[in-house]
Design an enzyme around this catalytic site. Structure first.
Site, PDB file in Angstrom:
ATOM      1  N   GLY A   1      -4.264  40.206  11.398  1.00 14.73           N
ATOM      2  CA  GLY A   1      -3.181  40.946  10.779  1.00 14.73           C
ATOM      3  C   GLY A   1      -3.706  42.037   9.862  1.00 14.73           C
ATOM      4  O   GLY A   1      -4.914  42.272   9.745  1.00 14.73           O
TER       5      GLY A   1
ATOM      6  N   SER B   1      -6.764  41.691   7.168  1.00 12.81           N
ATOM      7  CA  SER B   1      -7.315  40.361   7.452  1.00 12.81           C
ATOM      8  C   SER B   1      -8.837  40.340   7.401  1.00 12.81           C
ATOM      9  O   SER B   1      -9.440  39.269   7.311  1.00 12.81           O
ATOM     10  CB  SER B   1      -6.853  39.895   8.837  1.00 12.81           C
ATOM     11  OG  SER B   1      -7.342  40.777   9.843  1.00 12.81           O
TER      12      SER B   1
ATOM     13  N   LYS C   1     -10.587  42.045   9.923  1.00 12.55           N
ATOM     14  CA  LYS C   1     -11.018  42.121  11.321  1.00 12.55           C
ATOM     15  C   LYS C   1     -11.972  43.290  11.569  1.00 12.55           C
ATOM     16  O   LYS C   1     -12.935  43.160  12.322  1.00 12.55           O
ATOM     17  CB  LYS C   1      -9.810  42.197  12.257  1.00 12.55           C
ATOM     18  CG  LYS C   1      -8.854  43.359  12.008  1.00 12.55           C
ATOM     19  CD  LYS C   1      -7.602  43.226  12.873  1.00 12.55           C
ATOM     20  CE  LYS C   1      -6.664  44.413  12.688  1.00 12.55           C
ATOM     21  NZ  LYS C   1      -6.140  44.524  11.297  1.00 12.55           N
ATOM     22  N   SER C   2     -11.717  44.443  10.934  1.00 16.89           N
ATOM     23  CA  SER C   2     -12.618  45.590  11.120  1.00 16.89           C
ATOM     24  C   SER C   2     -13.983  45.311  10.505  1.00 16.89           C
ATOM     25  O   SER C   2     -15.027  45.630  11.092  1.00 16.89           O
ATOM     26  CB  SER C   2     -12.012  46.853  10.500  1.00 16.89           C
ATOM     27  OG  SER C   2     -10.846  47.245  11.185  1.00 16.89           O
TER      28      SER C   2
ATOM     29  N   THR D   1      -9.629  55.343  16.877  1.00 15.94           N
ATOM     30  CA  THR D   1      -8.377  55.758  17.500  1.00 15.94           C
ATOM     31  C   THR D   1      -7.352  56.231  16.476  1.00 15.94           C
ATOM     32  O   THR D   1      -6.264  56.658  16.853  1.00 15.94           O
ATOM     33  CB  THR D   1      -7.768  54.607  18.316  1.00 15.94           C
ATOM     34  OG1 THR D   1      -7.471  53.516  17.432  1.00 15.94           O
ATOM     35  CG2 THR D   1      -8.737  54.131  19.386  1.00 15.94           C
TER      36      THR D   1
ATOM     37  N   HIS E   1     -13.090  53.423   5.785  1.00 14.01           N
ATOM     38  CA  HIS E   1     -13.755  52.931   6.993  1.00 14.01           C
ATOM     39  C   HIS E   1     -15.009  53.750   7.279  1.00 14.01           C
ATOM     40  O   HIS E   1     -16.053  53.200   7.646  1.00 14.01           O
ATOM     41  CB  HIS E   1     -12.804  53.028   8.190  1.00 14.01           C
ATOM     42  CG  HIS E   1     -11.874  51.860   8.309  1.00 14.01           C
ATOM     43  ND1 HIS E   1     -11.979  50.932   9.312  1.00 14.01           N
ATOM     44  CD2 HIS E   1     -10.823  51.472   7.548  1.00 14.01           C
ATOM     45  CE1 HIS E   1     -11.027  50.004   9.165  1.00 14.01           C
ATOM     46  NE2 HIS E   1     -10.315  50.322   8.106  1.00 14.01           N
TER      47      HIS E   1
END
Length: 314
Positions: free
Chosen positions: A152, A155, A157-158, A176, A193
């Protein structure tokens, strides 16, 4: 060459005396204790070996001519001597795992180099977590191999995807998401990021040509993420009112994912745990992405769910 580690921890040991963090408490509960890093090379203490200081650590030379690169302490990133391929590298993989990727990128560390983690401490949550990470970093995995990481918002995840590829020498980051005019908060997210990525990673901003890039790119690939790719493609195809319009593009992506010969990690949003969207467009996006995630998972060697920074293999 024999490398004997009498201790692998940071200067204070692990667990650190008086530290009440969860990592140190886990080790105390298990009755495990690691002494500060202490190294014998062919029976000789590191401090007595022939060594030269380099930024971040030492270049050690054994009596038999072997070369060892050693991190000087926690957080240290020892610079390799130019044109030297090291027989062993003792590195702070807890704090600087991407340094391994940099050394491989430079050619200072190869598949024949013995890699050892030193200065280990409570910067990692547990011995088991360190072992999990080392399994990603130590072998240079080749493709085809596909991993889908679900999670989510916020979370982790990246960060997990980037962590898994930290030790790779060549990584193509397929972003993206692009900066939107008049949306500084979104631009700040993208910038955060970008700052996390190692400088030698190649970044490609892509939406429409993602399928082609998956089948034509060598090395390791990180796609972040599938959800923003789908939103862009739904805009391009007018699929918000008619979701069937995005079908051919989704089929094209699945075919490329199946045909990819690289090591690929893709990040996607897990939509099944959220509230039911209140708009038809929101429900259409949820349904298409949920089905896309299922299809990607079916074609993946590994799939994992990230929740609160913790990873569950599926």
């Amino acid at each position: 060459m024999n490398i004997d580690l009498k201790g692998i921890a940071g200067p204070g040991g692990w667990p650190q005396p008086g530290c009440r963090c969860a990592s140190c408490n886990r080790l105390r509960t298990a009755g495990i204790s690691h002494e500060p890093t202490s190294i014998l090379i062919d029976g000789v203490p590191l401090e007595e070996c022939s060594r030269w200081e380099v930024p971040g650590g030492y270049d050690v030379r054994t009596a038999t001519g072997r070369r060892i690169l050693v991190a000087g302490g926690p957080g240290a990133r020892p610079d390799p001597v130019a044109e030297i391929v090291y027989d062993a590298a003792l590195l702070d993989l807890v704090g600087c795992p991407d340094h391994l990727g940099a050394l491989r990128h430079l050619g200072a560390v190869t598949a024949a180099t013995e890699i050892i983690a030193v200065h280990v401490d409570h910067r990692v949550s547990s011995s088991a977590e360190l072992d999990r990470r080392m399994a990603f970093w130590l072998p240079l995995r080749e493709g085809p191999h596909r991993t889908l990481l679900l999670g989510g918002s916020r979370s982790g995840k990246s960060a997990e995807a980037e962590l898994r590829l930290a030790g790779d020498p060549y990584v193509t980051y397929m972003a993206t998401a692009t900066v939107r005019d008049g949306d500084p908060e979104w631009a700040a997210r993208i910038a955060a990021h970008q700052r996390r990525r190692p400088s030698w990673w190649k970044t490609v901003e892509t939406t429409g040509d993602l399928a082609h890039l998956l089948t034509s790119t060598a090395g390791a690939i990180l796609v972040d993420g599938i959800g923003t790719w789908l939103a862009a493609v739904m805009n391009e195809t007018g699929a918000w009112e008619d979701p069937a319009r995005v079908g051919p593009r989704v089929d094209e992506l699945i075919a490329a994912w199946r045909a990819a010969t690289a090591r690929v990690i893709a990040v996607s949003d897990e939509v099944g745990l959220s509230l039911v969207p209140t708009t038809p467009a929101g429900r259409a996006y949820r349904d298409v992405l949920g089905t896309l995630n299922q299809r990607l998972a079916a074609e993946s060697e590994e799939t994992a769910l990230v929740v609160a920074g913790r990873v569950t293999e599926l």
